[in-house]
Design a protein around this motif. Sequence first.
Motif, PDB file in Angstrom:
ATOM      1  N   LEU A  17      -5.057   7.839  18.065  1.00 41.27           N
ATOM      2  CA  LEU A  17      -4.917   8.905  17.048  1.00 41.27           C
ATOM      3  C   LEU A  17      -4.150   8.660  15.868  1.00 41.27           C
ATOM      4  CD1 LEU A  17      -4.431  12.052  19.475  1.00 41.27           C
ATOM      5  CD2 LEU A  17      -6.494  11.386  18.164  1.00 41.27           C
ATOM      6  N   ALA A  18      -3.235   7.587  16.046  1.00 40.40           N
ATOM      7  CA  ALA A  18      -2.467   7.338  14.881  1.00 40.40           C
ATOM      8  C   ALA A  18      -3.203   6.887  13.507  1.00 40.40           C
ATOM      9  CB  ALA A  18      -1.839   6.173  15.117  1.00 40.40           C
ATOM     10  N   ALA A  19      -4.653   6.364  13.726  1.00 40.11           N
ATOM     11  CA  ALA A  19      -5.495   6.229  12.592  1.00 40.11           C
ATOM     12  C   ALA A  19      -6.124   7.324  12.018  1.00 40.11           C
ATOM     13  CB  ALA A  19      -6.666   5.326  13.313  1.00 40.11           C
ATOM     14  N   THR A  20      -5.723   8.474  12.608  1.00 36.14           N
ATOM     15  CA  THR A  20      -6.402   9.712  11.949  1.00 36.14           C
ATOM     16  C   THR A  20      -5.271  10.570  11.292  1.00 36.14           C
ATOM     17  OG1 THR A  20      -6.036  11.136  14.009  1.00 36.14           O
ATOM     18  CG2 THR A  20      -8.131   9.838  13.888  1.00 36.14           C
ATOM     19  N   SER A  63      -8.565   6.796   1.063  1.00 34.74           N
ATOM     20  CA  SER A  63      -8.741   6.379   2.599  1.00 34.74           C
ATOM     21  C   SER A  63      -9.302   4.788   2.435  1.00 34.74           C
ATOM     22  CB  SER A  63      -9.675   7.218   3.050  1.00 34.74           C
ATOM     23  OG  SER A  63     -10.855   7.313   2.289  1.00 34.74           O
ATOM     24  N   ASP A  64     -10.066   4.493   1.227  1.00 35.32           N
ATOM     25  CA  ASP A  64     -10.560   3.346   1.551  1.00 35.32           C
ATOM     26  C   ASP A  64      -9.635   2.057   0.724  1.00 35.32           C
ATOM     27  OD1 ASP A  64     -10.743   4.175  -1.159  1.00 35.32           O
ATOM     28  OD2 ASP A  64     -12.669   3.191  -1.652  1.00 35.32           O
ATOM     29  N   GLN A  88       0.945  -1.437  -0.052  1.00 39.05           N
ATOM     30  CA  GLN A  88       0.013  -0.185  -0.112  1.00 39.05           C
ATOM     31  C   GLN A  88       1.030   1.244   0.202  1.00 39.05           C
ATOM     32  OE1 GLN A  88      -3.615  -0.826   2.874  1.00 39.05           O
ATOM     33  NE2 GLN A  88      -1.778  -1.319   3.879  1.00 39.05           N
ATOM     34  N   PHE A  89       2.001   1.313  -0.896  1.00 40.52           N
ATOM     35  CA  PHE A  89       3.007   2.503  -0.680  1.00 40.52           C
ATOM     36  C   PHE A  89       2.322   3.958  -0.930  1.00 40.52           C
ATOM     37  CE2 PHE A  89       6.007   5.261  -3.181  1.00 40.52           C
ATOM     38  CZ  PHE A  89       6.735   5.518  -2.047  1.00 40.52           C
ATOM     39  N   PHE A  90       1.366   4.196  -1.955  1.00 42.99           N
ATOM     40  CA  PHE A  90       0.964   5.572  -2.098  1.00 42.99           C
ATOM     41  C   PHE A  90      -0.076   5.697  -0.887  1.00 42.99           C
ATOM     42  CE2 PHE A  90       3.010   5.440  -6.071  1.00 42.99           C
ATOM     43  CZ  PHE A  90       3.568   6.488  -6.488  1.00 42.99           C
ATOM     44  N   PRO A  91      -0.747   4.987  -0.794  1.00 47.50           N
ATOM     45  CA  PRO A  91      -2.005   5.222   0.343  1.00 47.50           C
ATOM     46  C   PRO A  91      -1.272   5.351   1.661  1.00 47.50           C
ATOM     47  CG  PRO A  91      -2.654   3.592  -0.884  1.00 47.50           C
ATOM     48  CD  PRO A  91      -1.316   3.546  -1.238  1.00 47.50           C
ATOM     49  N   MET A 114      -5.425   0.016   7.765  1.00 45.21           N
ATOM     50  CA  MET A 114      -4.615   0.595   9.030  1.00 45.21           C
ATOM     51  C   MET A 114      -3.426  -0.486   9.483  1.00 45.21           C
ATOM     52  SD  MET A 114      -3.951   3.067  10.834  1.00 45.21           S
ATOM     53  CE  MET A 114      -2.907   3.152  12.121  1.00 45.21           C
ATOM     54  N   VAL A 115      -2.180  -0.020   9.457  1.00 45.33           N
ATOM     55  CA  VAL A 115      -1.065  -0.560  10.074  1.00 45.33           C
ATOM     56  C   VAL A 115      -0.627   0.102  11.317  1.00 45.33           C
ATOM     57  CG1 VAL A 115       1.262  -1.694   9.585  1.00 45.33           C
ATOM     58  CG2 VAL A 115      -0.399  -1.454   7.868  1.00 45.33           C
TER      59      VAL A 115
END
Length: 350
Positions: A191-194, A177-178, A138-141, A182-183
């Motif tokens: 908050l890392a997810a945001t 985003s889709d 998922q490089f660019f995302p 999440m890693v």
Amino acid sequence: MKTYRNLYPQICDWNNLYLAYHKARKGKRSRPPAAAFEFHQEEQLHDLCHELESKTYQPGPYHSFYIHEPKRRLISAAPFRDRVVHHALCNVIEPIFERTFIYDSYANRVGKGTHRAIDRCQEYARRFAYVLPCDLRQFFPSIDHAILRHTLAHKIADADTLWLVDRILNSGVGVLSDQYDMVWFPGDDLLAATRPRGLPIGNLTSQFWANCYLNPFDHFVKRELKCAGYVRYVDDMLLFADDKETLWQWHKSLTQKLAELRLTIHPTAQPQPVSEGIPFLGFVVYPDHRRLKRRKGIHYRRRLKKLLAEYQRGERSTEQVQASIRGWINHVRYADTWGLRRAILADVVL
């Protein structure tokens, strides 16, 4: 480290915008967005110049679509006027970063490209016994905006230029985003997810910033790991050595270093003898010859069949079909594909 100031007036300069417009329209003049911009080009460029100087410039919405070669990807294209701004920005800041890139980074650079990367891969395959092929999940995302901006700010000490960088970065928030699963990395909280992340595939700035983002990693491989045989094309990387043990040690170091960039390697990455063939950029590279990947030949056979059907219905011109065939031949001739070309093109009659 040298930093650069007073870059923004160069970006807003009329001559730079005019050059950027010519670069953006290359190969696209017949398309409606480029044609509409060209019809009122002086007015359009004047408006862009004013918006940039007054810092009222606001990027427009992206047009997104999927492609399925080699795998399903979401391509997000900015409006034409925004692509002009992307070129204007890159005209000024790209030379600053280009001189810091390593020699063996081949994507989206003048004088580099796919075929030179393959040549380099084969050169190293003749010098070393083993290779560690890696590609990033998922490089660019996954590209983290805060880390990218920090990397750019190391060289650019110009608040106005960084304002434009932020404008472009923020315009792409949520586009992918889709596409991101999440890693979690050590030390992360909820908050890392945001965290703002992701660069739209299709922007000139995205391709350039991808090289900037991985540039510290490239220098880590060359300077700290002291890897003499290293090739990178976007997120596809090859590390060469004479024994598997060294490559396994490097694999561990790569994983740790990439975690600092919030990136991960595909779990299938492992050392292999170069004699088995190295899958790279649509080819399989051996020390003494090259093959085109089988699915690439199948894909073009299907594409050509569709193109010829459109030609028979009068939907395609002879020139369009010939251009497609010439382009494909020019690409695959870098491998041992004489028999494949003869088999696919034998029954083509125009």
